[in-house]
Design an enzyme around this catalytic site. Structure first.
Site, PDB file in Angstrom:
ATOM      1  N   GLU A   1      -8.110  -1.468  14.209  1.00  0.00           N
ATOM      2  CA  GLU A   1      -9.026  -2.297  13.506  1.00  0.00           C
ATOM      3  C   GLU A   1      -7.435  -3.391  12.861  1.00  0.00           C
ATOM      4  OE1 GLU A   1      -9.971  -0.757   9.467  1.00  0.00           O
ATOM      5  OE2 GLU A   1      -9.180  -3.135   8.620  1.00  0.00           O
TER       6      GLU A   1
ATOM      7  N   ARG B   1      -0.014  -6.499  12.535  1.00  0.00           N
ATOM      8  CA  ARG B   1      -1.077  -5.618  13.201  1.00  0.00           C
ATOM      9  C   ARG B   1      -2.116  -6.261  14.208  1.00  0.00           C
ATOM     10  NH1 ARG B   1      -5.273  -1.350  10.733  1.00  0.00           N
ATOM     11  NH2 ARG B   1      -3.671  -0.333   9.808  1.00  0.00           N
TER      12      ARG B   1
ATOM     13  N   GLU C   1       0.925   4.072   1.323  1.00  0.00           N
ATOM     14  CA  GLU C   1       0.655   4.390   2.455  1.00  0.00           C
ATOM     15  C   GLU C   1       1.346   5.998   2.648  1.00  0.00           C
ATOM     16  OE1 GLU C   1      -2.614   4.118   3.776  1.00  0.00           O
ATOM     17  OE2 GLU C   1      -2.698   1.368   3.568  1.00  0.00           O
TER      18      GLU C   1
ATOM     19  N   SER D   1     -10.718  -6.078   8.551  1.00  0.00           N
ATOM     20  CA  SER D   1     -11.848  -5.835   7.843  1.00  0.00           C
ATOM     21  C   SER D   1     -12.656  -6.914   6.993  1.00  0.00           C
ATOM     22  CB  SER D   1     -11.785  -4.672   7.499  1.00  0.00           C
ATOM     23  OG  SER D   1     -11.333  -4.641   6.555  1.00  0.00           O
TER      24      SER D   1
ATOM     25  N   ARG E   1       0.747  -1.261  -0.324  1.00  0.00           N
ATOM     26  CA  ARG E   1       0.249  -0.406   0.039  1.00  0.00           C
ATOM     27  C   ARG E   1       0.606   1.410  -0.123  1.00  0.00           C
ATOM     28  NH1 ARG E   1      -5.571  -1.857   2.754  1.00  0.00           N
ATOM     29  NH2 ARG E   1      -5.141  -3.843   2.027  1.00  0.00           N
TER      30      ARG E   1
ATOM     31  N   ARG F   1       0.858   2.660  12.383  1.00  0.00           N
ATOM     32  CA  ARG F   1       0.168   1.537  12.079  1.00  0.00           C
ATOM     33  C   ARG F   1       0.098   0.745  10.930  1.00  0.00           C
ATOM     34  NH1 ARG F   1      -5.786   1.615  12.753  1.00  0.00           N
ATOM     35  NH2 ARG F   1      -6.399   4.171  11.788  1.00  0.00           N
ATOM     36  N   HIS F   2       0.928   2.245   9.853  1.00  0.00           N
ATOM     37  CA  HIS F   2       0.728   1.773   8.352  1.00  0.00           C
ATOM     38  C   HIS F   2       1.955   1.953   8.234  1.00  0.00           C
ATOM     39  CE1 HIS F   2      -3.069   3.847   9.118  1.00  0.00           C
ATOM     40  NE2 HIS F   2      -3.478   2.711   8.522  1.00  0.00           N
TER      41      HIS F   2
HETATM   42  P1  ATP Z   1      -6.384   1.288   8.314  1.00  0.00           P
HETATM   43  O1  ATP Z   1      -8.334   1.889   7.762  1.00  0.00           O
HETATM   44  O2  ATP Z   1      -6.370   0.977   9.176  1.00  0.00           O
HETATM   45  O3  ATP Z   1      -6.218   1.986   7.257  1.00  0.00           O
HETATM   46  P2  ATP Z   1      -7.517  -0.395   6.516  1.00  0.00           P
HETATM   47  O4  ATP Z   1      -9.163  -0.378   6.283  1.00  0.00           O
HETATM   48  O5  ATP Z   1      -6.878   0.242   4.832  1.00  0.00           O
HETATM   49  O6  ATP Z   1      -6.897  -0.271   6.975  1.00  0.00           O
HETATM   50  P3  ATP Z   1      -7.626  -3.225   4.900  1.00  0.00           P
HETATM   51  O7  ATP Z   1      -7.983  -2.416   4.335  1.00  0.00           O
HETATM   52  O8  ATP Z   1      -9.272  -2.817   5.388  1.00  0.00           O
HETATM   53  O9  ATP Z   1      -7.678  -1.906   5.843  1.00  0.00           O
HETATM   54  O10 ATP Z   1      -7.017  -4.687   5.007  1.00  0.00           O
HETATM   55  C1  ATP Z   1      -7.411  -5.458   6.400  1.00  0.00           C
HETATM   56  C2  ATP Z   1      -6.659  -4.850   7.220  1.00  0.00           C
HETATM   57  O11 ATP Z   1      -4.832  -5.037   6.306  1.00  0.00           O
HETATM   58  C3  ATP Z   1      -6.462  -4.009   8.149  1.00  0.00           C
HETATM   59  O12 ATP Z   1      -7.308  -4.858   9.132  1.00  0.00           O
HETATM   60  C4  ATP Z   1      -5.064  -3.962   8.552  1.00  0.00           C
HETATM   61  O13 ATP Z   1      -5.019  -5.188  10.097  1.00  0.00           O
HETATM   62  C5  ATP Z   1      -4.240  -4.722   7.548  1.00  0.00           C
HETATM   63  N1  ATP Z   1      -3.676  -3.563   6.814  1.00  0.00           N
HETATM   64  C6  ATP Z   1      -4.194  -2.459   5.724  1.00  0.00           C
HETATM   65  N2  ATP Z   1      -3.245  -1.793   5.660  1.00  0.00           N
HETATM   66  C7  ATP Z   1      -2.172  -1.909   6.361  1.00  0.00           C
HETATM   67  C8  ATP Z   1      -1.010  -1.168   6.527  1.00  0.00           C
HETATM   68  N3  ATP Z   1      -0.525   0.173   5.516  1.00  0.00           N
HETATM   69  N4  ATP Z   1      -0.001  -1.344   7.535  1.00  0.00           N
HETATM   70  C9  ATP Z   1      -0.357  -2.714   7.954  1.00  0.00           C
HETATM   71  N5  ATP Z   1      -0.930  -3.091   8.032  1.00  0.00           N
HETATM   72  C10 ATP Z   1      -2.311  -2.949   7.264  1.00  0.00           C
END
Ligand code: ATP
Length: 440
Positions: free
Chosen positions: A363, A414, A220, A366, A218, A226-227
């Site tokens: 979270e 996470r 990000e 999901s 990602r 947490r990211h």
């Molecule tokens: P957030 O809203 O916390 O950024 P997200 O809604 O983008 O998360 P999802 O696309 O639903 O995340 O991804 C499913 C799971 O993958 C998340 O619950 C999390 O545990 C993990 N995850 C997602 N993005 C990241 C990241 N950038 N770094 C670490 N773990 C991640």
């Protein structure tokens, strides 16, 4: 006779039976203490340390000098006699008769291994090879390994097939902003944000339960604890569900077995970390998104219907749930505007058949029921401003018979950091990638 033993085997022997045996042990020079008439060298390997004791009068002067002037963290082997000792925790020590140096460590070290000073996270990550020499840092990664091993066992027992989907893809599933572009022989490609589209396509093949534990990428742009831009995602997808509850039940069972398994198989690592794993009872409580808005409002945080709960909102819900004794809980039925195109709408409402699993205010997963009906899926894509032509091969899988299905993605790191109450997702990644870090 000299026995070439691992330090662990020697440690297991609990001194007495090997007393007076000559052994060769190998490891890193953790520390040297010179006390005049006697010196001590602490030799460390993956499993712990052994004391090498050097009474000056009983050791060849040349050997004594060479050993006591070694630089910390050099890698050596030492041959010597094992003696019972009531001065060491193990009940044994080694009196050296010879040694071999494999690799002299440069001085000064970029950071200490045993020094009791707080080292900045950046310095630790820049020198991760060194950071990982600390047992409490390594223990996290050993637990991560036990965790994925357990997941493979649990998923196989539940009839899931382990699949491996492409990580170089032609379209994203989780939104354009966080896609990493790749030049694929002159064509535009991307690094996979998740295996979402592929695991759904597999539902049309007869492989009706699949899972994958693999990197997800990602782009990000925010720098948070947490990211990261590359994490390990544990994804599952299952067919023939009646509702999203079937998926939630499955996840609860998996997480429950995982926590029980880790508590047992990770005993040693947990004890190094001074932690225990709590195993919450299943089923976990379910809060709807609307209930969460009301809970937040009662605490003075007013969000509008359709707003993201956000980091602060999630944290506050976590605090409220913790007061009720819950660490793990569901937040379900998010507004459909908040969720990706592949999530099924709750018809006649503005909500969706979706859920997050939150762990202590964050979270970790999901998922939801997916839209398996071709026309509705195309409709949802258009509603989200996506061009169905860009998803042609995905959509094909929905045109010739697709069972109802649902699934999830859990961020392994996470989950691990929440389980161990670690402050940053990077603590569970060997070589983290983020906005400012691409090396080591
Ligand atoms: P957030 O809203 O916390 O950024 P997200 O809604 O983008 O998360 P999802 O696309 O639903 O995340 O991804 C499913 C799971 O993958 C998340 O619950 C999390 O545990 C993990 N995850 C997602 N993005 C990241 C990241 N950038 N770094 C670490 N773990 C991640």
């Amino acid at each position: 006779m000299t026995v070439n033993v691992s330090m662990n085997a020697l440690r297991d022997s609990k001194s007495i039976s090997v007393s007076d045996t000559t052994v060769t042990i190998k490891g890193w020079v953790q520390d040297i203490r010179n006390l005049g008439g006697i010196s001590f060298l602490i030799l460390r390997d993956r499993f712990g340390t052994i004391q090498v004791t050097m009474p000056k009068k009983k050791i060849e002067p040349e050997l004594f000098d060479s050993l006591t002037t070694l630089s910390r963290e050099s890698v050596i082997s030492i041959t010597g006699e094992v003696k019972a000792s009531n001065q060491t925790e193990l009940g044994l020590e080694v009196i050296p008769s010879s040694f071999e140096s494999y690799s002299d460590a440069f001085v000064p070290l970029p950071m200490g291994v045993i020094d009791k000073v707080n080292v900045e996270m950046d310095t630790r990550l820049n020198n991760r090879f060194m950071d990982l020499r600390k047992p409490e840092i390594r223990a996290v990664f050993e637990l991560k390994s036990i965790m994925t091993g357990l997941l493979n066992e649990i998923m196989t027992a539940n009839g899931f097939v382990n699949v491996f989907t492409p990580k170089i893809v032609d379209s994203g599933a989780e939104g354009g902003a966080s896609l990493f572009k790749v030049d694929y022989f002159g064509k535009q490609a991307y690094l996979a944000q998740s295996p979402q589209l592929y695991k759904q396509m597999l539902m049309s093949t007869g492989l009706d339960r699949v899972y994958e534990i693999a990197p997800a990428f990602r782009a990000e742009h925010s720098n948070t604890n947490r990211h990261v831009t590359e994490f390990v995602s544990f994804d599952g997808e299952m067919s023939w569900i009646s509702s999203q509850s079937d998926v939630m039940n499955m996840i609860e069972n998996i997480v429950n077995k995982l926590l029980i398994g880790l508590k047992e198989k990770g005993k040693e690592q947990l004890s190094i970390l001074g932690k225990d794993i709590n195993v919450p009872e299943i089923p976990y409580p379910v809060l709807t998104y609307s209930e969460c808005l009301r809970m937040l409002a009662s605490e003075g945080m007013h969000l509008k219907e359709g707003d993201d709960l956000g980091t602060e909102g999630e944290k506050l819900i976590g605090d409220l749930m913790s007061k009720k004794g819950y660490e793990l809980y569901w937040i379900s039925e998010y507004p459909e505007v908040e969720k990706p195109f592949y999530i099924m709408e709750k018809e006649g409402t503005s909500y969706s058949f979706s859920f997050d699993l939150d762990f202590k205010g964050q979270e970790i997963s999901s998922g939801g029921q997916r839209e398996h009906r071709y026309e509705k899926l195309v409709e949802r894509m258009k509603k989200k401003g996506l061009d169905p032509d860009n998803f042609a091969s995905y959509l094909d899988a929905f045109r010739y018979g697709m069972p109802p299905h649902g699934g999830w993605g859990i961020g392994i790191e996470r989950m691990l950091v929440k389980m161990l109450d670690l402050p940053n997702v990077r603590e569970a990644i060997l070589f983290p990638r983020d906005l400012s870090r691409l090396s080591p």
